[in-house]
Structures are given as C-alpha cells and as structure tokens.
Write an enzyme that holds these catalytic residues in place. Structure first.
Site, PDB file in Angstrom:
ATOM      1  N   GLU A 273       1.361 -10.988   3.398  1.00  0.00           N
ATOM      2  CA  GLU A 273       0.161 -10.254   2.983  1.00  0.00           C
ATOM      3  C   GLU A 273      -0.453 -10.868   1.723  1.00  0.00           C
ATOM      4  O   GLU A 273       0.216 -11.027   0.700  1.00  0.00           O
ATOM      5  CB  GLU A 273       0.518  -8.786   2.720  1.00  0.00           C
ATOM      6  CG  GLU A 273      -0.574  -7.965   2.042  1.00  0.00           C
ATOM      7  CD  GLU A 273      -1.789  -7.736   2.905  1.00  0.00           C
ATOM      8  OE1 GLU A 273      -2.920  -7.990   2.413  1.00  0.00           O
ATOM      9  OE2 GLU A 273      -1.619  -7.311   4.063  1.00  0.00           O
ATOM     10  N   SER A 313      -6.881  -8.304   7.142  1.00  0.00           N
ATOM     11  CA  SER A 313      -5.595  -8.540   7.804  1.00  0.00           C
ATOM     12  C   SER A 313      -5.737  -8.663   9.314  1.00  0.00           C
ATOM     13  O   SER A 313      -5.149  -9.555   9.929  1.00  0.00           O
ATOM     14  CB  SER A 313      -4.624  -7.400   7.469  1.00  0.00           C
ATOM     15  OG  SER A 313      -4.339  -7.355   6.093  1.00  0.00           O
ATOM     16  N   HIS A 428       0.476  -5.825  -0.731  1.00  0.00           N
ATOM     17  CA  HIS A 428      -0.794  -5.138  -0.471  1.00  0.00           C
ATOM     18  C   HIS A 428      -1.018  -4.090  -1.555  1.00  0.00           C
ATOM     19  O   HIS A 428      -0.073  -3.592  -2.161  1.00  0.00           O
ATOM     20  CB  HIS A 428      -0.733  -4.467   0.909  1.00  0.00           C
ATOM     21  CG  HIS A 428      -2.065  -4.055   1.449  1.00  0.00           C
ATOM     22  ND1 HIS A 428      -2.800  -3.024   0.896  1.00  0.00           N
ATOM     23  CD2 HIS A 428      -2.802  -4.522   2.474  1.00  0.00           C
ATOM     24  CE1 HIS A 428      -3.932  -2.880   1.575  1.00  0.00           C
ATOM     25  NE2 HIS A 428      -3.958  -3.778   2.532  1.00  0.00           N
ATOM     26  N   ASP A 482      -1.985 -13.691   5.911  1.00  0.00           N
ATOM     27  CA  ASP A 482      -2.973 -13.039   6.766  1.00  0.00           C
ATOM     28  C   ASP A 482      -4.387 -13.344   6.264  1.00  0.00           C
ATOM     29  O   ASP A 482      -5.319 -13.458   7.039  1.00  0.00           O
ATOM     30  CB  ASP A 482      -2.742 -11.530   6.837  1.00  0.00           C
ATOM     31  CG  ASP A 482      -2.800 -10.850   5.465  1.00  0.00           C
ATOM     32  OD1 ASP A 482      -2.597 -11.541   4.442  1.00  0.00           O
ATOM     33  OD2 ASP A 482      -3.030  -9.628   5.423  1.00  0.00           O
ATOM     34  N   HIS A 483      -4.519 -13.492   4.961  1.00  0.00           N
ATOM     35  CA  HIS A 483      -5.796 -13.865   4.333  1.00  0.00           C
ATOM     36  C   HIS A 483      -5.521 -14.212   2.878  1.00  0.00           C
ATOM     37  O   HIS A 483      -4.402 -14.016   2.381  1.00  0.00           O
ATOM     38  CB  HIS A 483      -6.837 -12.737   4.418  1.00  0.00           C
ATOM     39  CG  HIS A 483      -6.360 -11.416   3.889  1.00  0.00           C
ATOM     40  ND1 HIS A 483      -6.250 -11.141   2.543  1.00  0.00           N
ATOM     41  CD2 HIS A 483      -5.953 -10.285   4.538  1.00  0.00           C
ATOM     42  CE1 HIS A 483      -5.811  -9.901   2.378  1.00  0.00           C
ATOM     43  NE2 HIS A 483      -5.613  -9.361   3.572  1.00  0.00           N
TER      44      HIS A 483
END
Length: 610
Positions: A273, A313, A428, A482-483
């Site tokens: 994440e 995500s 996150h 994810d990013h």
C-alpha cells in the site's frame, strides 16, 4: 410583486457571495496558494465568478418557484418553508465546501462522485479519512451553518414587512418568467457552449485553474454524468488513427531475457500500500524509511523506472492483475460487469496448474474488490473476517505482520506451484502501526513515514522467515505498490508521485542482482511475468514485456481527467479539460502528447467496450 422579484435577485446574489466566501476558504486551506501572485489570485475570483453564478442559479431555482407559486399568501406563511428549504440547501453547500478542502489537499482534485463508490464500505471509508483533521473540519462546518443560517434568515426577514399578497393571475406569470430567467446564469451566459469546467480555466498554472472551479458545481456535474459512459470523451483523432499511432508500442517478436531457473516457480506477489519510490533512498527518496527493502535490493532485480497506472488502490490492482490501464474519469473495478471481462493473472495461473490465493487484512467488499477477486478465480481469499478480532490492530483490519505470518502458516505443506497475492494495508491512512515511533512528530508526513517503516520491517521479517522454508528455492517474490503517494513531499514534480519500485527476488531467480532501467508501468507486470513462465499473453493487450530487448521504453498513467507519459529523458503531464500541458520535463514534442492522447483514447474505448 416588486419585493418578490427583489427577493429572488437577493437570493441569487446571496448564494453567489456565499460561494465566493467558500473559494476564499479553499485558497486559505490549500498550501499551493502561496505559489500564486496577486494578478493570478484576482483571475481565480474573476473567472470563478461565472461558475459561482451558475451554481447560485441552481440554488435559487427552488426558492424562486416557491415565491412564484404562492403570491396569494401572506409572506409570513411563506417564510417558514422558505427558511427550511434554504437551510437544507445550506447544509449541502457547506458540506461540499468543507469536504472539498481535504479531498483536494489529499487527492489533488475537487470533490466528485469518486468517494461515493466507497460508501458501500463505510468503515473502510471512515478509516481512509481518519488522518484528516476531522474535528477542525466539523467545527468549520458548524460555523458555516450557523453564520449562513443567520445571514439568509436576515435576508428573508428583510422582505417580510414589504411583501404583501397579490392576485396570482397577475403575479405568478411574471414571477415564473423571472424564475425561468435563471437559465441565463445557470448556463453561464449567451455563449454557444453552456457552462463547463473549461469555461473557468484561464492560467498556465494548473492549481489556479482548479481554484477557479466551484466545487458544488463540479460535484453536481459529476453526479449527473455518472452513468454517461455511452460515448468516448477522449476522441482526439479520426477513426483508426489512434490505434495506428500506438503501433510504435507494439513489441516485435523477440526472446525475453530469461531470469528464472524453472518455468513453473511459486510466485508471491506483494502489493504494498502506497509504496512510493520517494520512500526508497536508492531511488532518490528519503533515507532510512525502508532499510529492509534497501537490503533486499542487493539480492534481486530492481525495476527502477516503474510507474503506477493510476492513483487509487483499485486501479493499481486492476493494472497489476489484469494488465489494464487506469482511466482518467472512471474505475473499472467499481463496475463489476465490465471488470468481469478482463483477463487476470489469477485465471491464467490457475489454468496453468497453480494453487492460487489472495490475502488482505481488510474487508474485500471495499470498492468491489471481492467481485474482482472472484473473477480472478482465486482458490482462497483471506480477508479481515479470517483473523481473530484480537489481531485487528488498526481501523482497516489486521496489520501487515499478522497477515505475513498467516501466509507463512498456510504455505507450510501447501500444494505447489502456488500463486499468492498479498495486498498490504498498514501504510494506508490513518497510518496507525503497532510499533514505537521512529519518525517523531504528529504531522501527517511523520505518521506516513512511520507506517512505511513498519511495513518495511514486516516485509523484512517475512522474507527472513521465507528463506528458511522448503519452498524458497523454487519461489519468485515480486514486491511492488498499488500506487504512489504525494508524501513524503520532496519536490513539486507530480510525476514522482507515480514512481514506484518493483523488485524481483527469491530462490527461483537465477539472474545476478542488478538494476533494470527499462521504463514501464504496472500494466506491464502481466506480460513480463507470463513470458518468464512461457505462457501466452495475447489476452493482455495493454501489457508489454519489460524484458524484451525490442521493447520501447514507455509508461502511461492516468489521474483525475488527465494523463502522464514517461519516456527516456522526458516526461509530461496533460490536462484534458484545458487541453494543455500541466508540466513537462526534457525535450517534449507534439508527438509525445499525441502518443499519450492516442493511448487514452484507445484504452478508454476498450473500457467502454467491456
């Protein structure tokens, strides 16, 4: 009747003034405002006024109709429903004002229907915004409601004494005509094109244009357009030309560089994440944030020019597992009927004889992830409900080390070959981690860095234990994100927000450790991995093998109504609304912009065709 007409006009002016106040709050709240000079700030208000008037026109319609349709009543009887209606509108307007402050600061775009996709999972949605200054924002919301209610009540009271009943057949037609005249400010004037976002764009500075947009209008427009996926909004070329332009990215047949000691290794894909390259020193990021990952870099292959496909995500998971690019104004995972038509790594490897599983410490209902995972045909999906409540150490669910330990336990004696995909969550928002603080401070950046350090420590412990397992010698581990993330703030170059690491390591890797400089995207993982496994990749039309020596270095990514293109020694960011570059580095030419436009046009059409 004159007083009623004046009250309608007062409403229009009152709402316009209130929206101007909202814009002032927006500029005060956003750190980018300090980059604007006096003339640009004046332009923000001057150009934004048209959209403020348009929004005020919409807000005045219902009060105007109420005034127009009740001319025979004493105004005291009309004032009660008018006050109630006004207060309801004030709640909506003020809520959007306050929510937009933090959404723009965090995501870089105004409030639209994107957050509504997450309301099906309210607990996760709440956790996502937990890092925001909730108490301060709620205080501001209450203040706006109190002040606004006082001002509008004073405005209404101003006309009570002077408004008297009149014959409806005289007053109503005139008042209805006056109400209809609100169409003029609503559409933004007499020009051919009605009000749209590009109407208020005026500056080469992207933030100045964004600041001129009225968030209430933007949200309403986004809501009304939410189901309009019937036509491609990104058609830039005559039919067939975009597809021909993309031929330069089609790879000629060539043997990929072989990296593995076997064609059927176990594969563990770790999707970390918000794992931005800005947290990795060897990639030009902050020092001391991810020391375990930095050690692992010397054991494997680091793709050091790797980019996220999108900024959310669910877009990253789609890009990694389906090789499908992110869309600027849509998310295919939130549309299960479309996502179900995508090829997936889970399906492909299951067909090839792999036992497949997906691990996530949170709830897979979030953003329709669960339906997509089922489409992947994972044999096992492990999520929050599979962990003991005592292990739910964060608002999202089980922390990373808990999930890593579960994977180690499940793989003890597991059938091989296996494909395990893990989506982490501890880094996150709200960045809550079960360890002592390493980066002191309560500000958001310190919390983010601390969560990255914990995620890194959990990864290092997992790899250390994995090396002791009998399956290690025949396993490939892929670590990526994810990013990216806007934090930590290292520069104003937004392309860096999309730069992410990808590391291959494990006992099945026979290639010597080194950096791979090929520019690529998350969408390229599928073809790169499958070619190493000697599996067909034709279904993954947007995925390109990064180990093919004939591959043209290229990465495309999408953000809210815009795209970026990265190529050797140059990159660009392009805004679709203004049809202009937001930023560019290196020798960027017209052909580079057109290549990005062609990619956006063709990929969005593919999205529509699903």
């Amino acid at each position: 009747m004159k007083s009623r007409l004046l009250l309608m006009l007062a409403y229009l002016i009152g709402w316009t003034s209130w929206l101007v106040v909202s814009r002032i709050l927006f500029l005060i709240y956003q750190p980018q405002t300090s980059q604007l000079d006096g003339s640009t700030l004046a332009g923000v208000f001057a150009h934004g006024l048209r959209m403020d008037l348009s929004t005020a026109g919409y807000l005045t319609v219902l009060p105007a109709l109420l005034i127009a349709l009740t001319p025979g009543l004493a105004f005291k009887k009309v004032s009660i429903p008018l006050r109630i209606l006004t207060f309801i509108e004030l709640i909506i307007v003020s809520f959007i004002t306050v929510a937009d402050l933090e959404i723009f600061r965090t995501w870089g775009f105004h409030l639209d229907i994107t957050p509504l996709h997450y309301l099906k999972s309210p607990r996760e949605a709440a956790a996502s915004v937990a890092a925001s200054p909730i108490l301060s924002l709620l205080t501001l919301l209450v203040a706006l409601l109190l002040v606004g209610n006082y001002c509008f009540n004073r405005l209404i009271h101003r006309f009570i004494s002077s408004v008297k009943p009149v014959r409806w057949w005289i007053a109503t037609p005139v008042l209805l005509v006056a109400s209809t005249a609100l169409i003029l400010p609503i559409r933004g004037g007499f020009q051919l094109a009605p009000m749209n976002v590009s109407t208020v764009y005026f500056s080469p500075v992207a933030f100045a244009n964004y600041a001129a947009v009225t968030p209430q209008w933007n949200f309403m427009h986004s809501f009304l357009e939410r189901n309009k996926y019937g036509a491609n909004p990104f058609v830039f070329f005559p039919k067939g030309q975009a597809n021909r332009a993309l031929q330069v990215l089609r790879q000629p047949v060539a043997d990929s560089l072989p990296l593995l000691s076997t064609s059927r290794p176990n594969v563990i894909l770790i999707v970390w994440e918000s794992f931005t390259a800005k947290s990795v020193a060897v990639l030009g990021g902050r020092t001391g944030v991810t020391p375990q990952f930095e050690k692992l870099v010397h054991e494997g292959l680091l793709f050091n020019q790797f980019y996220a496909s999108g900024d959310r995500s669910e877009k990253g998971l789609i890009a990694l597992l389906s090789g499908f690019p992110a869309q600027a104004t849509a998310s295919i995972m939130t549309l299960p009927s479309k996502a179900a038509k995508l090829p997936t790594l889970g399906q492909k490897l299951k067909t090839a004889g792999y036992a497949t599983s997906f691990y996530y410490g949170g709830e897979t209902e979030f953003a329709n992830i669960k339906s997509y995972l089922y489409h992947n045909q994972f044999d096992r999906i492990v999520s929050k409900s599979d962990f003991k409540p005592s292990d739910w150490n964060s608002k999202w669910g089980a922390h990373d080390h808990i999930v890593y330990n579960r994977i180690l336990s499940d793989l003890n004696g597991a059938k091989t070959p296996f494909f395990v995909s893990l989506f982490t969550l501890s880094s996150h928002e709200p960045f809550e981690v079960p360890m002592p603080t390493v980066f002191p401070g309560k500000e958001e950046e310190s919390l983010f860095l601390n969560s990255m350090y914990y995620a890194d420590r959990s990864l290092g412990a997992f790899i250390a234990q994995a090396k002791k397992q009998p399956w290690w010698s025949n396993t490939l581990i892929i670590i990526t994100a994810d990013h990216g993330h806007r934090l930590p703030v290292l520069s104003t170059d937004r392309v860096r927000d999309f730069h992410i690491p990808m590391l291959w390591l494990g006992g099945a890797l026979k290639a010597k450790p080194r950096f791979i400089d090929q520019i690529g995207s998350q969408t390229d993982l599928a073809a790169t991995l499958l070619h190493q496994l000697h599996l067909v990749t034709s279904e993954f039309k947007w995925s390109r093998d990064l180990l093919n020596p004939q591959n043209r270095p290229f990465a495309y990514f999408a953000f809210n109504n815009g795209f970026g293109v990265v190529q050797p020694n140059r990159h660009l960011l392009f805004d679709n609304t203004s049809r202009q570059l937001i930023s560019a580095r290196g020798d960027v030419g017209k052909q580079d912009i057109e290549l990005g436009e062609a990619y956006e046009e063709e990929s969005f059409q593919d999205f529509l065709n699903k």
